[in-house]
Design a protein around this motif. Structure first.
Motif, PDB file in Angstrom:
ATOM      1  N   UNK A 217       4.880  -0.306   8.568  1.00 28.97           N
ATOM      2  CA  UNK A 217       4.475   1.054   8.215  1.00 28.97           C
ATOM      3  C   UNK A 217       5.732   1.908   8.170  1.00 28.97           C
ATOM      4  N   UNK A 218       6.070   2.384   6.984  1.00 27.84           N
ATOM      5  CA  UNK A 218       7.254   3.221   6.797  1.00 27.84           C
ATOM      6  C   UNK A 218       6.790   4.595   6.320  1.00 27.84           C
ATOM      7  N   UNK A 219       6.755   5.553   7.230  1.00 28.08           N
ATOM      8  CA  UNK A 219       6.246   6.882   6.873  1.00 28.08           C
ATOM      9  C   UNK A 219       7.237   7.665   6.024  1.00 28.08           C
ATOM     10  N   UNK A 220       8.507   7.217   6.004  1.00 26.11           N
ATOM     11  CA  UNK A 220       9.495   7.871   5.132  1.00 26.11           C
ATOM     12  C   UNK A 220       9.271   7.447   3.695  1.00 26.11           C
ATOM     13  N   UNK A 221       9.086   6.142   3.498  1.00 25.94           N
ATOM     14  CA  UNK A 221       8.801   5.620   2.161  1.00 25.94           C
ATOM     15  C   UNK A 221       7.346   5.823   1.773  1.00 25.94           C
ATOM     16  N   UNK A 222       6.508   6.183   2.740  1.00 28.35           N
ATOM     17  CA  UNK A 222       5.064   6.313   2.522  1.00 28.35           C
ATOM     18  C   UNK A 222       4.500   4.992   1.993  1.00 28.35           C
ATOM     19  N   UNK A 223       4.779   3.953   2.766  1.00 30.51           N
ATOM     20  CA  UNK A 223       4.393   2.624   2.324  1.00 30.51           C
ATOM     21  C   UNK A 223       4.066   1.729   3.523  1.00 30.51           C
ATOM     22  N   UNK A 224       3.078   0.858   3.315  1.00 29.64           N
ATOM     23  CA  UNK A 224       2.779  -0.200   4.271  1.00 29.64           C
ATOM     24  C   UNK A 224       2.821  -1.528   3.539  1.00 29.64           C
TER      25      UNK A 224
ATOM     26  N   UNK B  47       4.592   3.516  14.949  1.00 27.87           N
ATOM     27  CA  UNK B  47       4.854   2.083  15.050  1.00 27.87           C
ATOM     28  C   UNK B  47       5.466   1.587  13.741  1.00 27.87           C
ATOM     29  N   UNK B  48       6.418   0.674  13.850  1.00 30.98           N
ATOM     30  CA  UNK B  48       7.064   0.129  12.651  1.00 30.98           C
ATOM     31  C   UNK B  48       6.401  -1.156  12.199  1.00 30.98           C
ATOM     32  N   UNK B  49       5.919  -1.933  13.153  1.00 31.37           N
ATOM     33  CA  UNK B  49       5.414  -3.263  12.824  1.00 31.37           C
ATOM     34  C   UNK B  49       4.303  -3.643  13.809  1.00 31.37           C
ATOM     35  N   UNK B  50       3.340  -4.417  13.302  1.00 31.94           N
ATOM     36  CA  UNK B  50       2.244  -4.932  14.115  1.00 31.94           C
ATOM     37  C   UNK B  50       1.939  -6.342  13.660  1.00 31.94           C
ATOM     38  N   UNK B  51       1.661  -7.208  14.622  1.00 30.68           N
ATOM     39  CA  UNK B  51       1.352  -8.600  14.276  1.00 30.68           C
ATOM     40  C   UNK B  51       0.041  -9.029  14.913  1.00 30.68           C
ATOM     41  N   UNK B  52      -0.642  -9.915  14.209  1.00 31.78           N
ATOM     42  CA  UNK B  52      -1.851 -10.538  14.734  1.00 31.78           C
ATOM     43  C   UNK B  52      -1.951 -11.918  14.105  1.00 31.78           C
ATOM     44  N   UNK B  53      -1.687 -12.909  14.904  1.00 30.38           N
ATOM     45  CA  UNK B  53      -1.707 -14.308  14.439  1.00 30.38           C
ATOM     46  C   UNK B  53      -0.799 -14.443  13.220  1.00 30.38           C
TER      47      UNK B  53
ATOM     48  N   UNK C 281       0.865  -1.172   0.000  1.00 27.81           N
ATOM     49  CA  UNK C 281       0.000   0.000   0.000  1.00 27.81           C
ATOM     50  C   UNK C 281       0.906   1.228   0.000  1.00 27.81           C
ATOM     51  N   UNK C 282       0.867   1.988  -1.084  1.00 26.60           N
ATOM     52  CA  UNK C 282       1.675   3.208  -1.198  1.00 26.60           C
ATOM     53  C   UNK C 282       0.763   4.420  -1.193  1.00 26.60           C
ATOM     54  N   UNK C 283       1.225   5.493  -0.607  1.00 28.28           N
ATOM     55  CA  UNK C 283       0.408   6.693  -0.569  1.00 28.28           C
ATOM     56  C   UNK C 283       1.259   7.929  -0.848  1.00 28.28           C
ATOM     57  N   UNK C 284       0.594   8.947  -1.368  1.00 29.85           N
ATOM     58  CA  UNK C 284       1.262  10.213  -1.660  1.00 29.85           C
ATOM     59  C   UNK C 284       0.413  11.359  -1.136  1.00 29.85           C
TER      60      UNK C 284
END
Lengths: 113, 114
Positions: free
Chosen positions: A66-73, A54-60, A23-26
């Motif tokens: 989430x990299x706000x510098x690259x604007x990407x998840x 937050x950099x990383x999240x896990x669920x099962x 997922x990329x955003x601008x």
């Protein structure tokens, strides 16, 4: 203008492998990013939320980065199963606009047995 | 627990006819309420947003309107449907900002305008 881009091509993957969606955003400064699952003819279902600090999240078997510098998840489904086949949507908040979300177009995942 | 209802599930309407879609939420108070439209194979487009009774924010100028006559009731309307109004309409609710809350979606209404 603000854009949220997800790969519109379906992701075909073998059962047991890891599926990775982008997922990329601008032109956004989101406070948080969410991932939803949508099955055909149904409403989306919330999966994970990750905040800007937050950099990383896990669920099962799910992991989101989430990299706000690259604007990407990145959204990972590990040990994928045929039941994971669905469309996955990312969504970003409009900061300072309450709880309104803007959704990407979604990526369809097909897990083959 | 909270539940969200939408009806009807499917609707076929002629061009120029009126529309009324209803959404109700149970098990929560003072929710934020949302109407989205999803075209085939596309993402969700936010149409309307409400933080309280009678408070409606329109996100996209169009042929539709929304009302919130009660705390947990959200109605989407049109006086005259257009072909371009066809789509999958989803209602959703969330807790109050500024907390970071996920949105909970209803089952949707499939609208076909002929």
């Amino acid at each position: 203008s603000q854009k949220i881009e997800q790969n519109s091509e379906a992701l075909n993957i073998q059962e047991g492998k890891t599926a990775t969606l982008t997922c990329n955003y601008t032109n956004y400064s989101p406070a948080y990013l969410q991932w939803y699952r949508q099955d055909p003819g149904r409403g989306p279902v919330f999966l994970l939320l990750i905040r800007e600090n937050e950099k990383e999240k896990r669920k099962e078997r799910l992991k989101v980065t989430f990299d706000t510098t690259l604007k990407q998840s990145l959204f990972h489904i590990t040990a994928s199963q045929p039941a994971d086949s669905a469309t996955y949507l990312c969504a970003l908040d409009k900061k300072a606009a309450g709880n309104k979300l803007t959704f990407g177009g979604g990526t369809r995942v097909l897990v083959k047995p | 627990s909270q539940t969200i209802h939408q009806w009807p599930a499917t609707l076929v309407q002629p061009v120029g006819s009126p529309l009324s879609l209803e959404c109700t939420v149970e098990g929560t108070s003072n929710p934020n309420l949302y109407w989205y439209r999803q075209a085939a194979g596309r993402g969700l487009q936010l149409l309307f947003y409400s933080v309280g009774i009678g408070q409606i924010s329109s996100e996209v100028p169009q042929n539709l309107s929304a009302s919130r006559p009660q705390d947990r009731q959200f109605i989407l309307s049109s006086k005259k449907l257009l072909l371009s109004d066809s789509g999958f309409y989803l209602c959703a609710w969330s807790g109050l900002a500024p907390s970071y809350n996920e949105q909970f979606f209803g089952p949707g209404t499939r609208l076909t305008v002929l």
